[in-house]
Design a protein around this motif. Structure first.
Motif, PDB file in Angstrom:
ATOM      1  N   GLU A 129      36.662 -17.213  47.527  1.00 50.51           N
ATOM      2  CA  GLU A 129      35.406 -16.693  48.214  1.00 50.51           C
ATOM      3  C   GLU A 129      35.178 -17.480  49.287  1.00 50.51           C
ATOM      4  O   GLU A 129      35.191 -18.744  49.183  1.00 50.51           O
ATOM      5  CB  GLU A 129      34.323 -16.761  47.330  1.00 50.51           C
ATOM      6  CG  GLU A 129      32.976 -16.236  48.895  1.00 50.51           C
ATOM      7  CD  GLU A 129      31.539 -16.290  47.045  1.00 50.51           C
ATOM      8  OE1 GLU A 129      30.140 -16.358  48.081  1.00 50.51           O
ATOM      9  OE2 GLU A 129      31.550 -17.013  46.118  1.00 50.51           O
ATOM     10  N   ILE A 156      36.221 -11.665  49.490  1.00 48.59           N
ATOM     11  CA  ILE A 156      36.461 -12.633  48.306  1.00 48.59           C
ATOM     12  C   ILE A 156      38.460 -11.867  49.068  1.00 48.59           C
ATOM     13  O   ILE A 156      39.083 -10.929  49.976  1.00 48.59           O
ATOM     14  CB  ILE A 156      37.026 -11.464  47.711  1.00 48.59           C
ATOM     15  CG1 ILE A 156      35.227 -12.027  47.125  1.00 48.59           C
ATOM     16  CG2 ILE A 156      37.512 -11.962  46.721  1.00 48.59           C
ATOM     17  CD1 ILE A 156      35.444 -12.714  46.488  1.00 48.59           C
ATOM     18  N   ILE A 180      39.130  -8.646  40.713  1.00 51.18           N
ATOM     19  CA  ILE A 180      39.686  -9.290  42.115  1.00 51.18           C
ATOM     20  C   ILE A 180      40.192  -9.971  41.154  1.00 51.18           C
ATOM     21  O   ILE A 180      41.683 -10.552  42.176  1.00 51.18           O
ATOM     22  CB  ILE A 180      37.845 -10.523  42.549  1.00 51.18           C
ATOM     23  CG1 ILE A 180      38.232 -11.311  41.769  1.00 51.18           C
ATOM     24  CG2 ILE A 180      37.344  -9.879  43.168  1.00 51.18           C
ATOM     25  CD1 ILE A 180      37.024 -12.396  42.476  1.00 51.18           C
ATOM     26  N   TYR A 223      32.461 -15.803  39.794  1.00 52.52           N
ATOM     27  CA  TYR A 223      31.903 -14.894  41.313  1.00 52.52           C
ATOM     28  C   TYR A 223      30.858 -13.855  40.825  1.00 52.52           C
ATOM     29  O   TYR A 223      31.105 -12.929  39.362  1.00 52.52           O
ATOM     30  CB  TYR A 223      33.183 -14.400  41.088  1.00 52.52           C
ATOM     31  CG  TYR A 223      33.179 -12.969  41.565  1.00 52.52           C
ATOM     32  CD1 TYR A 223      32.829 -12.226  42.981  1.00 52.52           C
ATOM     33  CD2 TYR A 223      33.226 -11.272  41.217  1.00 52.52           C
ATOM     34  CE1 TYR A 223      32.955 -12.098  43.536  1.00 52.52           C
ATOM     35  CE2 TYR A 223      33.784 -10.473  41.880  1.00 52.52           C
ATOM     36  CZ  TYR A 223      33.389 -10.865  43.513  1.00 52.52           C
ATOM     37  OH  TYR A 223      33.258  -9.341  43.965  1.00 52.52           O
TER      38      TYR A 223
END
Length: 338
Positions: free
Chosen positions: A77, A91, A119, A336
């Motif tokens: 991030e 991201i 992700i 996250y």
């Protein structure tokens, strides 16, 4: 200024790496300069090829220096940005460090779209392993309907995708793996036609011949060693061998010399080609688009083996050589919230 932890290469291993080869170090990072970003690591990849970078020897990747931080694929991030393409909260993924935070050149990062899936897949099926499988299978191994395709380390991050791509191309797919659980996953969930637990097979050559009664038209090799020895006599005329990895000898202090196998290539006129994913950098977009579609249509499935905690990154890496993982091996470093 941010204080962060990094894993450094403490010493070069002889044979299989141990924890003595790693050193956990705390460092202070300066603010990002022009065109740079400060990122917070969310997921870090560990991969077999990293073993070669611990060795002071010529290879396709530069060796790591003793006393310096190691490198890895990372999903992170953005915390602070001096790059026009990124802002705080974005991201991104790139080749960064075994670190909780890092300063990165923004031009060397790629954005990660959370809408495409978790992700973390940017380090697996929708990252380097998936892209490697895509080009290695479709451009090098070139399966066609009715072919018999063998994939070694078929339950790993690369092999599992490679085998499913061969199945989608209409081939009969045989995988090798190191446990009954992995074999069951390959056949029951991924659609492999057969799978061999090489650790429980007394005669690997016979097991391979029984699984491939019509010979082998394409072989995606992640392992080398005895598995490749079992494949070699079964290569059909004009077969294709994609050499992606040789994990069976990554920890060897000397490369073993066995029976000479090249005579088989005269008979079979087989093509053997090595594979480096970086040769396809200009086509990554193509691979990611198609892989993403396959996943969304449930035509390709995947697993991730996640080890929690940055302090456990070396353990996660060492576990690769024990066959601990099914699918992609990852380290979750930070939290996250989507």
């Amino acid at each position: 200024m941010v204080s962060t932890r990094q894993w450094h290469l403490a010493s070069r291993p002889t044979g299989e790496p141990t924890m003595e080869n790693f050193d956990l170090v705390t460092v202070d990072l300066d603010d990002p300069g022009p065109g740079e970003v400060l990122v917070r690591t969310l997921y870090q990849s560990v991969d077999p090829y990293m073993r070669g970078r611990m060795r002071d020897a010529e290879s396709y990747e530069e060796p790591w220096d003793v006393g310096e931080p190691m490198q890895a694929g990372v999903v992170a991030e953005v915390v602070q940005s001096n790059h026009d393409g990124y802002e705080s909260g974005d991201i991104v993924t790139g080749e960064l460090l075994w670190a909780e935070h890092a300063i990165a050149d923004g031009d060397e990062l790629r954005p990660v779209n959370p809408d495409h899936g978790p992700i973390s897949t940017a380090l697996g099926t929708l990252g380097m392993p998936g892209v490697t499988a895509y080009f290695g299978m479709l451009d090098v191994a070139e399966p066609t309907p009715g072919d018999t395709v063998v994939v070694s380390a078929a339950a790993g991050a690369v092999g599992s995708v490679a085998g499913q791509l061969a199945r989608l191309a209409g081939a009969r797919v045989v995988g090798t793996a190191g446990s009954d659980e992995k074999v069951k996953w390959l056949t029951d969930e991924l659609g492999f036609d057969a799978a061999i637990n090489y650790k429980e097979t007394d005669d690997l050559g016979r097991a391979m011949a029984e699984a491939c009664p019509n010979g082998i038209d394409a072989y995606f090799d992640n392992v080398g060693g005895p598995i490749t020895d079992a494949v070699w006599p079964l290569l059909n005329v004009r077969s294709r061998v994609a050499v992606c990895g040789q994990i069976s000898i990554y920890n060897a202090t000397e490369v073993p010399t066995g029976p000479r196998k090249l005579a088989k290539l005269i008979e079979s006129r087989a093509r053997v080609e090595g594979l480096l994913v970086r040769d396809y950098e200009d086509r990554w977009g193509e691979a990611l688009r198609r892989l993403s579609t396959f996943i969304q249509n449930d035509e390709i499935r995947y697993r991730q083996h996640t080890v929690e905690g940055f302090e456990n990154a070396p353990d996660a890496f060492l576990g690769l050589f024990e066959g601990d993982n099914i699918g992609k091996q990852l380290v979750q470093v930070g939290e996250y919230e989507a």
